[in-house]
Design an enzyme around this catalytic site. Structure first.
Site, PDB file in Angstrom:
ATOM      1  N   HIS A  41       1.076  -1.251  -0.223  1.00 55.09           N
ATOM      2  CA  HIS A  41       0.012   0.546  -0.058  1.00 55.09           C
ATOM      3  C   HIS A  41       0.946   0.694   0.284  1.00 55.09           C
ATOM      4  O   HIS A  41      -0.070   2.213  -1.294  1.00 55.09           O
ATOM      5  CB  HIS A  41      -0.800   0.141   1.349  1.00 55.09           C
ATOM      6  CG  HIS A  41      -2.180  -0.703   1.088  1.00 55.09           C
ATOM      7  ND1 HIS A  41      -3.347  -0.729   0.063  1.00 55.09           N
ATOM      8  CD2 HIS A  41      -2.655  -1.606   1.603  1.00 55.09           C
ATOM      9  CE1 HIS A  41      -3.719  -1.653   0.196  1.00 55.09           C
ATOM     10  NE2 HIS A  41      -3.739  -2.103   1.295  1.00 55.09           N
ATOM     11  N   ASP A  90      -0.460  -7.403   1.136  1.00 55.00           N
ATOM     12  CA  ASP A  90       0.051  -6.548   1.600  1.00 55.00           C
ATOM     13  C   ASP A  90       1.077  -6.597   2.642  1.00 55.00           C
ATOM     14  O   ASP A  90       2.270  -6.755   3.204  1.00 55.00           O
ATOM     15  CB  ASP A  90      -0.917  -5.248   2.047  1.00 55.00           C
ATOM     16  CG  ASP A  90      -0.099  -4.105   2.754  1.00 55.00           C
ATOM     17  OD1 ASP A  90      -0.723  -2.929   3.186  1.00 55.00           O
ATOM     18  OD2 ASP A  90       0.706  -3.406   1.153  1.00 55.00           O
ATOM     19  N   GLY A 182       1.875   6.089   8.664  1.00 56.35           N
ATOM     20  CA  GLY A 182       3.565   6.258   8.975  1.00 56.35           C
ATOM     21  C   GLY A 182       4.037   4.618   9.227  1.00 56.35           C
ATOM     22  O   GLY A 182       5.548   5.098   9.272  1.00 56.35           O
ATOM     23  N   SER A 184       2.917   1.550   8.500  1.00 48.75           N
ATOM     24  CA  SER A 184       2.434   0.187   7.294  1.00 48.75           C
ATOM     25  C   SER A 184       4.333   0.647   7.002  1.00 48.75           C
ATOM     26  O   SER A 184       4.783   1.204   6.565  1.00 48.75           O
ATOM     27  CB  SER A 184       1.501   1.340   6.452  1.00 48.75           C
ATOM     28  OG  SER A 184       0.346   1.203   6.805  1.00 48.75           O
TER      29      SER A 184
HETATM   30  C1  E8B Z   1      -0.512   3.688   2.725  1.00 47.58           C
HETATM   31  C2  E8B Z   1       0.388   4.901   3.433  1.00 47.58           C
HETATM   32  C3  E8B Z   1       0.544   5.449   2.082  1.00 47.58           C
HETATM   33  C4  E8B Z   1      -1.126   5.434   3.968  1.00 47.58           C
HETATM   34  C5  E8B Z   1      -1.648   5.460   5.266  1.00 47.58           C
HETATM   35  O1  E8B Z   1      -0.706   4.710   5.582  1.00 47.58           O
HETATM   36  N1  E8B Z   1      -2.428   5.139   5.593  1.00 47.58           N
HETATM   37  C6  E8B Z   1      -3.141   4.885   7.009  1.00 47.58           C
HETATM   38  C7  E8B Z   1      -4.362   6.369   7.245  1.00 47.58           C
HETATM   39  C8  E8B Z   1      -4.733   6.189   8.769  1.00 47.58           C
HETATM   40  C9  E8B Z   1      -4.289   4.766  10.025  1.00 47.58           C
HETATM   41  C10 E8B Z   1      -3.385   3.814   8.782  1.00 47.58           C
HETATM   42  C11 E8B Z   1      -2.906   3.142   9.311  1.00 47.58           C
HETATM   43  C12 E8B Z   1      -1.360   2.835   9.779  1.00 47.58           C
HETATM   44  C13 E8B Z   1      -0.586   1.794  10.181  1.00 47.58           C
HETATM   45  C14 E8B Z   1      -1.477   0.873  11.343  1.00 47.58           C
HETATM   46  C15 E8B Z   1      -3.349   1.610  11.620  1.00 47.58           C
HETATM   47  C16 E8B Z   1      -3.763   0.204  12.673  1.00 47.58           C
HETATM   48  N2  E8B Z   1      -3.743   0.306  13.761  1.00 47.58           N
HETATM   49  C17 E8B Z   1      -2.535   2.046  10.380  1.00 47.58           C
HETATM   50  C18 E8B Z   1      -3.034   4.432   7.168  1.00 47.58           C
END
Ligand code: E8B
Length: 232
Positions: A41, A90, A182, A184
Site C-alpha cells: 500500500h 500487503d 506512517g 505501515s
Molecule cells: C499506506 C500509506 C501511504 C497511507 C496510510 O498509511 N494511511 C493510513 C491512514 C490512517 C491509518 C493508517 C494505519 C497505519 C498503520 C496501522 C494502522 C492500524 N492501527 C493504521 C494508515
C-alpha cells in the site's frame, strides 16, 4: 506509533524509512544488503514521477547522523495480488540500487519462514516514525511499542473483524498502544524475528475493537525467495 516511547537510538538497525519525494511515508526493514521489505500500500498511491528512496541507519529523520544513508531504489516488487481496495497480500520488496553498507546501525532482520501461527498473548514489538497522536503529530525520532498477539479465532469474532482475517494475517491488540499512519510497512518483531508487516488495515488506530492487522510473512516465503532469486 500510539502509546509508545522513543526507541533506543540504533538498537533496531534493520529499520528503514521509505521516503517519497524526500518525505517519510512508511516503515520497512532490511532483509539483506540489497533488499528491504515493506507494505504494498505504501507505493500504490505514488504518482508515476515520484522518487522513492530508502533511509537506513537513522534514529532522527531530520538530524545529521554518521550512520544515516539514503539509498536509491533499483526496483519495486509489490505482491502481484496486492491491490488498492483491500489489505490482502500487503507486502512489498524493494531492491536497492546499490549494496547497503552494513554497520552497528545498519543490520538485516531475520524473518519467520515456518508456517506455524505465533501464539496469542506473545509479546511482540513494532517501531516506526508514524504519527504519535490522533491529532497527527509526526515524531522526528524512531518510536516503539510492545503489543500482545491476538489469536486469529478471537480476532475473527463479530465484535472485532467478523471473519475478515485470513490465515495470511496476524492480529495484535490495539488498546491505546498501536501502529498508525506512517508505520505501515514496518516489522512486527517477536523474539528477534520479523513475524509480520504493519498494514493500515481498518485505518483506525488505538481502538481495541479494531486490532492491528499484520501481513503474515511466513505465508509469502515462496514468493519472497522467487523475487530475490530472479532479480539481478
Ligand atoms: C499506506 C500509506 C501511504 C497511507 C496510510 O498509511 N494511511 C493510513 C491512514 C490512517 C491509518 C493508517 C494505519 C497505519 C498503520 C496501522 C494502522 C492500524 N492501527 C493504521 C494508515
Amino acid at each position: 506509533i500510539l502509546g509508545g516511547r522513543e526507541a533506543e537510538p540504533h538498537l533496531r538497525p534493520y529499520m528503514a524509512s521509505i521516503q517519497v519525494d524526500g518525505r517519510h511515508l512508511c516503515g520497512g526493514f532490511l532483509l539483506n544488503e540489497w533488499w528491504v521489505m515493506s507494505a504494498a500500500h505504501c507505493v500504490e498511491e505514488m504518482s508515476p514521477g515520484a522518487t522513492v528512496q530508502v533511509l537506513l541507519g537513522a534514529h532522527s529523520l531530520s538530524q545529521p547522523e554518521t550512520s544515516k544513508h539514503l539509498y536509491e531504489v533499483r526496483n519495486l516488487f509489490p505482491h502481484p495480488d496486492s491491490n488498492h481496495d483491500n489489505i490482502h497480500h500487503d507486502i512489498l520488496l524493494i531492491q536497492l540500487a546499490e549494496k547497503a553498507t552494513l554497520s552497528s546501525a545498519v543490520q538485516p532482520l531475520p524473518y519467520q519462514r515456518g508456517a506455524r501461527d505465533i501464539a496469542g498473548g506473545t509479546l511482540c514489538s513494532v517501531a516506526g516514525w508514524g504519527i504519535t497522536s490522533h491529532a497527527g503529530r509526526k515524531p522526528d525520532r524512531l518510536q516503539q511499542v510492545e503489543l500482545p498477539i491476538m489469536d486469529r479465532t478471537v480476532c475473527n469474532q463479530r465484535i472485532y473483524y467478523d471473519n475478515d482475517i485470513t490465515d495470511k494475517m496476524i492480529c495484535a491488540e490495539s488498546r491505546k498502544k498501536d501502529a498508525c499512519r506512517g508505520d505501515s510497512g514496518g516489522p512486527l518483531v517477536c523474539n528477534g524475528v520479523a513475524e509480520g508487516i504493519v498494514t493500515s488495515g481498518s485505518r483506525v488506530c488505538g481502538n481495541w475493537k479494531k486490532p492491528g492487522i499484520y501481513t503474515k510473512i511466513a505465508s509469502y516465503v515462496d514468493w519472497i525467495d522467487s523475487v530475490l532469486a530472479s532479480a539481478s
